[in-house]
Design a protein around this motif. Structure first.
Motif, PDB file in Angstrom:
ATOM      1  N   THR A 193       0.826  -1.205   0.000  1.00 28.69           N
ATOM      2  CA  THR A 193       0.000   0.000   0.000  1.00 28.69           C
ATOM      3  C   THR A 193       0.861   1.257   0.000  1.00 28.69           C
ATOM      4  O   THR A 193       1.694   1.438   0.881  1.00 28.69           O
ATOM      5  CB  THR A 193      -0.927   0.009   1.238  1.00 28.69           C
ATOM      6  OG1 THR A 193      -1.756  -1.163   1.183  1.00 28.69           O
ATOM      7  CG2 THR A 193      -1.826   1.239   1.250  1.00 28.69           C
ATOM      8  N   PHE A 194       0.644   2.071  -1.058  1.00 25.54           N
ATOM      9  CA  PHE A 194       1.302   3.378  -1.123  1.00 25.54           C
ATOM     10  C   PHE A 194       0.439   4.378  -0.366  1.00 25.54           C
ATOM     11  O   PHE A 194      -0.792   4.366  -0.525  1.00 25.54           O
ATOM     12  CB  PHE A 194       1.405   3.847  -2.583  1.00 25.54           C
ATOM     13  CG  PHE A 194       2.552   3.261  -3.369  1.00 25.54           C
ATOM     14  CD1 PHE A 194       2.374   2.121  -4.144  1.00 25.54           C
ATOM     15  CD2 PHE A 194       3.802   3.871  -3.362  1.00 25.54           C
ATOM     16  CE1 PHE A 194       3.418   1.582  -4.888  1.00 25.54           C
ATOM     17  CE2 PHE A 194       4.856   3.343  -4.117  1.00 25.54           C
ATOM     18  CZ  PHE A 194       4.661   2.198  -4.867  1.00 25.54           C
ATOM     19  N   LEU A 195       1.074   5.243   0.418  1.00 29.17           N
ATOM     20  CA  LEU A 195       0.380   6.372   1.051  1.00 29.17           C
ATOM     21  C   LEU A 195       1.043   7.626   0.509  1.00 29.17           C
ATOM     22  O   LEU A 195       2.244   7.824   0.712  1.00 29.17           O
ATOM     23  CB  LEU A 195       0.544   6.320   2.572  1.00 29.17           C
ATOM     24  CG  LEU A 195       0.054   5.053   3.289  1.00 29.17           C
ATOM     25  CD1 LEU A 195       0.345   5.168   4.789  1.00 29.17           C
ATOM     26  CD2 LEU A 195      -1.429   4.829   3.054  1.00 29.17           C
ATOM     27  N   ILE A 196       0.269   8.443  -0.247  1.00 33.69           N
ATOM     28  CA  ILE A 196       0.879   9.620  -0.891  1.00 33.69           C
ATOM     29  C   ILE A 196       0.007  10.855  -0.696  1.00 33.69           C
ATOM     30  O   ILE A 196      -1.210  10.811  -0.885  1.00 33.69           O
ATOM     31  CB  ILE A 196       1.106   9.355  -2.389  1.00 33.69           C
ATOM     32  CG1 ILE A 196       1.990   8.092  -2.567  1.00 33.69           C
ATOM     33  CG2 ILE A 196       1.795  10.550  -3.056  1.00 33.69           C
ATOM     34  CD1 ILE A 196       2.295   7.718  -3.984  1.00 33.69           C
ATOM     35  N   SER A 197       0.645  11.936  -0.326  1.00 34.48           N
ATOM     36  CA  SER A 197      -0.097  13.158   0.015  1.00 34.48           C
ATOM     37  C   SER A 197       0.563  14.376  -0.627  1.00 34.48           C
ATOM     38  O   SER A 197       1.794  14.419  -0.760  1.00 34.48           O
ATOM     39  CB  SER A 197      -0.077  13.321   1.546  1.00 34.48           C
ATOM     40  OG  SER A 197      -0.533  14.591   1.927  1.00 34.48           O
ATOM     41  N   GLY A 198      -0.279  15.339  -1.061  1.00 35.13           N
ATOM     42  CA  GLY A 198       0.259  16.643  -1.457  1.00 35.13           C
ATOM     43  C   GLY A 198       0.428  16.839  -2.948  1.00 35.13           C
ATOM     44  O   GLY A 198       0.717  15.885  -3.684  1.00 35.13           O
ATOM     45  N   LYS A 199       0.240  18.155  -3.359  1.00 34.39           N
ATOM     46  CA  LYS A 199       0.276  18.408  -4.809  1.00 34.39           C
ATOM     47  C   LYS A 199       1.693  18.271  -5.367  1.00 34.39           C
ATOM     48  O   LYS A 199       1.881  18.027  -6.553  1.00 34.39           O
ATOM     49  CB  LYS A 199      -0.377  19.747  -5.170  1.00 34.39           C
ATOM     50  CG  LYS A 199       0.179  21.004  -4.625  1.00 34.39           C
ATOM     51  CD  LYS A 199      -0.554  22.153  -5.381  1.00 34.39           C
ATOM     52  CE  LYS A 199      -0.517  23.455  -4.652  1.00 34.39           C
ATOM     53  NZ  LYS A 199      -0.889  23.449  -3.281  1.00 34.39           N
ATOM     54  N   GLY A 200       2.685  18.328  -4.494  1.00 34.56           N
ATOM     55  CA  GLY A 200       4.065  18.165  -4.957  1.00 34.56           C
ATOM     56  C   GLY A 200       4.320  16.804  -5.590  1.00 34.56           C
ATOM     57  O   GLY A 200       5.275  16.612  -6.338  1.00 34.56           O
ATOM     58  N   LYS A 201       3.464  15.834  -5.297  1.00 39.16           N
ATOM     59  CA  LYS A 201       3.638  14.474  -5.825  1.00 39.16           C
ATOM     60  C   LYS A 201       2.702  14.220  -7.024  1.00 39.16           C
ATOM     61  O   LYS A 201       2.795  13.181  -7.688  1.00 39.16           O
ATOM     62  CB  LYS A 201       3.308  13.437  -4.746  1.00 39.16           C
ATOM     63  CG  LYS A 201       4.015  13.622  -3.404  1.00 39.16           C
ATOM     64  CD  LYS A 201       5.413  13.022  -3.405  1.00 39.16           C
ATOM     65  CE  LYS A 201       6.142  13.278  -2.104  1.00 39.16           C
ATOM     66  NZ  LYS A 201       5.757  12.362  -1.017  1.00 39.16           N
TER      67      LYS A 201
END
Ligand code: 6PG
Length: 245
Positions: A193-201
């Motif tokens: 499971t990937f956890l990814i946050s934020g517009k930078g990504k």
């Protein structure tokens, strides 16, 4: 096929991840008597780790049967601010007084190839199997498309050793060694499971999930569990290009 789940905010991401961990841990312990989870490093999962010390997670997760590992580590001592072990230890491992025998940290303070070898041995000892099969591996993704410490054009990405499960990987742009799970170990897991946050990504998320397959540049594209489940949990900002297309 990957499952992509978009949540409204970083707080919702943390809650969704904590629920995911609780569900998986209870299921795995009911089925096998123990659960093996590899934590991701970086800052994104920290709110999730703090949430694990709150109800219902602190009481409902069978912590005495959960074995905690890390999918990568920096080459620093365990009490260093940069250590992925240190971040998790402070966030929930110490507050919950988890049993020391269940905490399997990567020795970032010793010679990197030796640390990788020792960790691979420890994983094989605790999990068994060939390759060992984690119940859950949590991953983050950098804005450059790296995951764990599989960085673009790094040796562990360009010339992976067939049977290696844990690699010492020199990262040119950081001018430093890292210890990392290899794609072979990650792709053997039951759940990733990937956890990814934020517009930078967000642009990179779009490239990795919907763009050209170029894993040497976008190592997150190497993550394709053989027969496990792959889930991407994204907050709205990180997923913004996926929906606008
Ligand atoms: C590490 C990580 C790395 C991390 C990404 C995202 O040791 O840094 O394991 O793969 O997950 O770089 O980091 P952030 O969550 O801080 O953006």
């Amino acid at each position: 096929m990957a499952i992509i789940r978009t949540v409204s905010s970083p707080q919702e991401l943390a809650r969704s991840a904590a629920l995911h961990i609780m569900g998986l841990a209870t299921e795995a312990v009911d089925a096998n008597g123990q659960c093996s989870i590899a934590l991701s490093g970086g800052s994104t999962p920290i709110p999730t780790y703090h949430m694990l010390t709150e109800s219902p997670f602190r009481d409902r997760i069978p912590w005495d049967k959960v074995h905690i590992f890390w999918s990568d580590e920096r080459t620093v001592p365990p009490d260093d601010e940069d250590s992925n072990f240190h971040a998790a230890y402070q966030s929930f491992i110490e507050p919950l007084s988890l049993p020391e025998s269940n905490i399997h940290r990567i020795k970032g303070e010793i010679d990197p190839p030796q640390a990788a070898e020792e960790y691979e041995r420890e994983i094989r000892q605790v999990l068994g199997g060939n390759p060992p099969r984690f119940d859950l591996i949590l991953l983050g993704m950098g804005a450059d498309g790296h995951t764990a410490s599989l960085f673009p054009k790094s040796q562990a990405v360009l010339t992976p050793k067939d049977t290696q499960l844990v690699a010492a990987n020199y990262v040119e742009k950081l001018k430093s060694w890292r210890i990392t799970f290899t794609p072979r170990l990650i792709n053997a897991a039951s759940q990733v499971t990937f956890l990814i946050s934020g517009k930078g990504k967000s642009q990179r998320v779009y490239q990795v999930l919907a763009g050209r397959h170029q894993p040497e540049k976008l190592p997150a594209q190497l993550i394709k569990p053989e027969d496990g489940r792959l889930t991407w949990v994204l907050d709205q900002e990180a997923a913004q290009y996926l929906h606008s297309g």
